[in-house]
Design an enzyme around this catalytic site. Structure first.
Site, PDB file in Angstrom:
ATOM      1  N   LYS A  10       0.824  -1.206   0.000  1.00  0.00           N
ATOM      2  CA  LYS A  10       0.000   0.000   0.000  1.00  0.00           C
ATOM      3  C   LYS A  10       0.865   1.266   0.000  1.00  0.00           C
ATOM      4  O   LYS A  10       2.088   1.192   0.193  1.00  0.00           O
ATOM      5  CB  LYS A  10      -0.928  -0.042   1.213  1.00  0.00           C
ATOM      6  CG  LYS A  10      -1.918  -1.205   1.154  1.00  0.00           C
ATOM      7  CD  LYS A  10      -2.775  -1.242   2.405  1.00  0.00           C
ATOM      8  CE  LYS A  10      -3.761  -2.390   2.366  1.00  0.00           C
ATOM      9  NZ  LYS A  10      -4.583  -2.420   3.591  1.00  0.00           N
ATOM     10  N   TYR A  50     -12.589  -2.273  -2.827  1.00  0.00           N
ATOM     11  CA  TYR A  50     -13.074  -2.224  -1.445  1.00  0.00           C
ATOM     12  C   TYR A  50     -14.600  -2.161  -1.349  1.00  0.00           C
ATOM     13  O   TYR A  50     -15.138  -1.766  -0.313  1.00  0.00           O
ATOM     14  CB  TYR A  50     -12.447  -1.035  -0.707  1.00  0.00           C
ATOM     15  CG  TYR A  50     -10.990  -1.237  -0.406  1.00  0.00           C
ATOM     16  CD1 TYR A  50     -10.573  -2.221   0.487  1.00  0.00           C
ATOM     17  CD2 TYR A  50     -10.014  -0.442  -0.996  1.00  0.00           C
ATOM     18  CE1 TYR A  50      -9.225  -2.415   0.769  1.00  0.00           C
ATOM     19  CE2 TYR A  50      -8.656  -0.627  -0.718  1.00  0.00           C
ATOM     20  CZ  TYR A  50      -8.285  -1.617   0.172  1.00  0.00           C
ATOM     21  OH  TYR A  50      -6.955  -1.807   0.454  1.00  0.00           O
ATOM     22  N   PHE A  58     -15.541   4.268   7.700  1.00  0.00           N
ATOM     23  CA  PHE A  58     -14.192   4.631   7.275  1.00  0.00           C
ATOM     24  C   PHE A  58     -13.977   4.492   5.771  1.00  0.00           C
ATOM     25  O   PHE A  58     -12.867   4.740   5.279  1.00  0.00           O
ATOM     26  CB  PHE A  58     -13.152   3.785   8.024  1.00  0.00           C
ATOM     27  CG  PHE A  58     -13.305   2.298   7.812  1.00  0.00           C
ATOM     28  CD1 PHE A  58     -12.802   1.669   6.686  1.00  0.00           C
ATOM     29  CD2 PHE A  58     -13.963   1.527   8.768  1.00  0.00           C
ATOM     30  CE1 PHE A  58     -12.935   0.299   6.493  1.00  0.00           C
ATOM     31  CE2 PHE A  58     -14.108   0.153   8.593  1.00  0.00           C
ATOM     32  CZ  PHE A  58     -13.590  -0.456   7.447  1.00  0.00           C
ATOM     33  N   ARG A  86      -0.788 -14.969   3.339  1.00  0.00           N
ATOM     34  CA  ARG A  86      -1.547 -14.373   4.445  1.00  0.00           C
ATOM     35  C   ARG A  86      -0.857 -14.630   5.789  1.00  0.00           C
ATOM     36  O   ARG A  86      -0.847 -13.768   6.661  1.00  0.00           O
ATOM     37  CB  ARG A  86      -2.984 -14.856   4.427  1.00  0.00           C
ATOM     38  CG  ARG A  86      -3.712 -14.262   3.213  1.00  0.00           C
ATOM     39  CD  ARG A  86      -5.189 -14.419   3.243  1.00  0.00           C
ATOM     40  NE  ARG A  86      -5.828 -13.787   4.377  1.00  0.00           N
ATOM     41  CZ  ARG A  86      -6.132 -12.498   4.476  1.00  0.00           C
ATOM     42  NH1 ARG A  86      -5.807 -11.663   3.515  1.00  0.00           N
ATOM     43  NH2 ARG A  86      -6.770 -12.035   5.531  1.00  0.00           N
ATOM     44  N   THR A  92      -4.835  -8.132   9.999  1.00  0.00           N
ATOM     45  CA  THR A  92      -5.107  -6.805   9.451  1.00  0.00           C
ATOM     46  C   THR A  92      -4.632  -5.693  10.377  1.00  0.00           C
ATOM     47  O   THR A  92      -4.064  -4.708   9.928  1.00  0.00           O
ATOM     48  CB  THR A  92      -6.610  -6.642   9.165  1.00  0.00           C
ATOM     49  OG1 THR A  92      -7.005  -7.675   8.259  1.00  0.00           O
ATOM     50  CG2 THR A  92      -6.921  -5.295   8.567  1.00  0.00           C
ATOM     51  N   ARG A 103       3.094  -7.089   8.753  1.00  0.00           N
ATOM     52  CA  ARG A 103       2.351  -6.044   9.474  1.00  0.00           C
ATOM     53  C   ARG A 103       2.854  -5.859  10.895  1.00  0.00           C
ATOM     54  O   ARG A 103       2.874  -4.740  11.408  1.00  0.00           O
ATOM     55  CB  ARG A 103       0.861  -6.363   9.460  1.00  0.00           C
ATOM     56  CG  ARG A 103       0.228  -6.152   8.100  1.00  0.00           C
ATOM     57  CD  ARG A 103      -1.240  -6.453   8.125  1.00  0.00           C
ATOM     58  NE  ARG A 103      -1.883  -6.161   6.862  1.00  0.00           N
ATOM     59  CZ  ARG A 103      -2.903  -6.846   6.384  1.00  0.00           C
ATOM     60  NH1 ARG A 103      -3.403  -7.861   7.071  1.00  0.00           N
ATOM     61  NH2 ARG A 103      -3.444  -6.515   5.229  1.00  0.00           N
ATOM     62  N   ASN A 113      -1.633  -0.163   7.202  1.00  0.00           N
ATOM     63  CA  ASN A 113      -1.106  -1.477   7.579  1.00  0.00           C
ATOM     64  C   ASN A 113      -0.213  -2.105   6.513  1.00  0.00           C
ATOM     65  O   ASN A 113      -0.030  -3.305   6.473  1.00  0.00           O
ATOM     66  CB  ASN A 113      -2.234  -2.420   8.001  1.00  0.00           C
ATOM     67  CG  ASN A 113      -3.210  -2.712   6.887  1.00  0.00           C
ATOM     68  OD1 ASN A 113      -3.000  -2.352   5.732  1.00  0.00           O
ATOM     69  ND2 ASN A 113      -4.295  -3.369   7.224  1.00  0.00           N
ATOM     70  N   HIS A 116      -1.665  -5.643   1.478  1.00  0.00           N
ATOM     71  CA  HIS A 116      -2.915  -6.379   1.273  1.00  0.00           C
ATOM     72  C   HIS A 116      -2.579  -7.685   0.570  1.00  0.00           C
ATOM     73  O   HIS A 116      -1.661  -7.740  -0.250  1.00  0.00           O
ATOM     74  CB  HIS A 116      -3.878  -5.575   0.384  1.00  0.00           C
ATOM     75  CG  HIS A 116      -4.984  -6.418  -0.174  1.00  0.00           C
ATOM     76  ND1 HIS A 116      -6.115  -6.707   0.535  1.00  0.00           N
ATOM     77  CD2 HIS A 116      -5.104  -7.069  -1.362  1.00  0.00           C
ATOM     78  CE1 HIS A 116      -6.908  -7.485  -0.198  1.00  0.00           C
ATOM     79  NE2 HIS A 116      -6.308  -7.721  -1.357  1.00  0.00           N
ATOM     80  N   GLU A 127      -9.071 -10.068  -8.041  1.00  0.00           N
ATOM     81  CA  GLU A 127      -8.155  -8.947  -7.831  1.00  0.00           C
ATOM     82  C   GLU A 127      -7.118  -8.850  -8.950  1.00  0.00           C
ATOM     83  O   GLU A 127      -6.795  -7.750  -9.402  1.00  0.00           O
ATOM     84  CB  GLU A 127      -7.493  -9.076  -6.452  1.00  0.00           C
ATOM     85  CG  GLU A 127      -8.479  -8.842  -5.337  1.00  0.00           C
ATOM     86  CD  GLU A 127      -7.943  -9.154  -3.955  1.00  0.00           C
ATOM     87  OE1 GLU A 127      -8.483  -8.606  -2.994  1.00  0.00           O
ATOM     88  OE2 GLU A 127      -6.971  -9.934  -3.832  1.00  0.00           O
TER      89      GLU A 127
END
Length: 141
Positions: A10, A50, A58, A86, A92, A103, A113, A116, A127
């Site tokens: 990100k 998203y 948010f 993952r 998260t 993370r 964070n 993704h 995706e």
């Protein structure tokens, strides 16, 4: 059996110069990057990505954040790629992510964070299509 997963570093991770370190962690885990792009996300792509969070308070802040700078989007390949990726990135919320996860080591809070990853093989396909417009890049190998 090998599979492919979608991973996105990100804007906060890109700004902080973490691309090389994060890619290295995937390689050390046995997940090979097979395609990657540094790209600016359009608001449309961000909203589509998203959409499952659109009812959350948010949501608009999330869209603003994810479009605030370039992201490093990649496809990784390897055995149980989604599950292994993952596990490598951690929960998260970085506050709850154990040390040694991406993370846990680099995330500052849930709003920034760092990374993704697809949460399932099916989502990885969606995706990859959304971010790269590529078809056939997700097949199990």
């Amino acid at each position: 059996m090998n599979e492919r997963a979608f991973v996105m570093i990100k804007p906060d991770g890109v700004r902080r110069g973490l691309i090389g370190e994060i890619v290295s962690r995937f390689e050390k885990k046995g997940l090979k990057p097979v395609y990657a792009e540094l790209k600016e996300l359009s608001e449309e792509t961000a909203r589509t990505h998203y959409q499952h969070l659109k009812e959350q308070l948010f949501f608009e802040d999330l869209i603003q954040y994810i479009t605030s700078g370039p992201v490093f989007a990649m496809i990784v390949e390897g055995r149980s790629a989604v599950a292994n990726a993952r596990a490598l990135i951690g929960p998260t919320n970085p506050v709850k992510a154990p040390p040694g996860t991406i993370r846990g080591d680099y995330g500052s809070d849930i709003d920034e964070n760092v990374i993704h990853c697809s949460d399932s093989f099916d989502h990885a396909g969606m995706e990859i299509q959304l971010f790269f417009g590529k078809t056939g890049m997700l097949q199990k190998l």
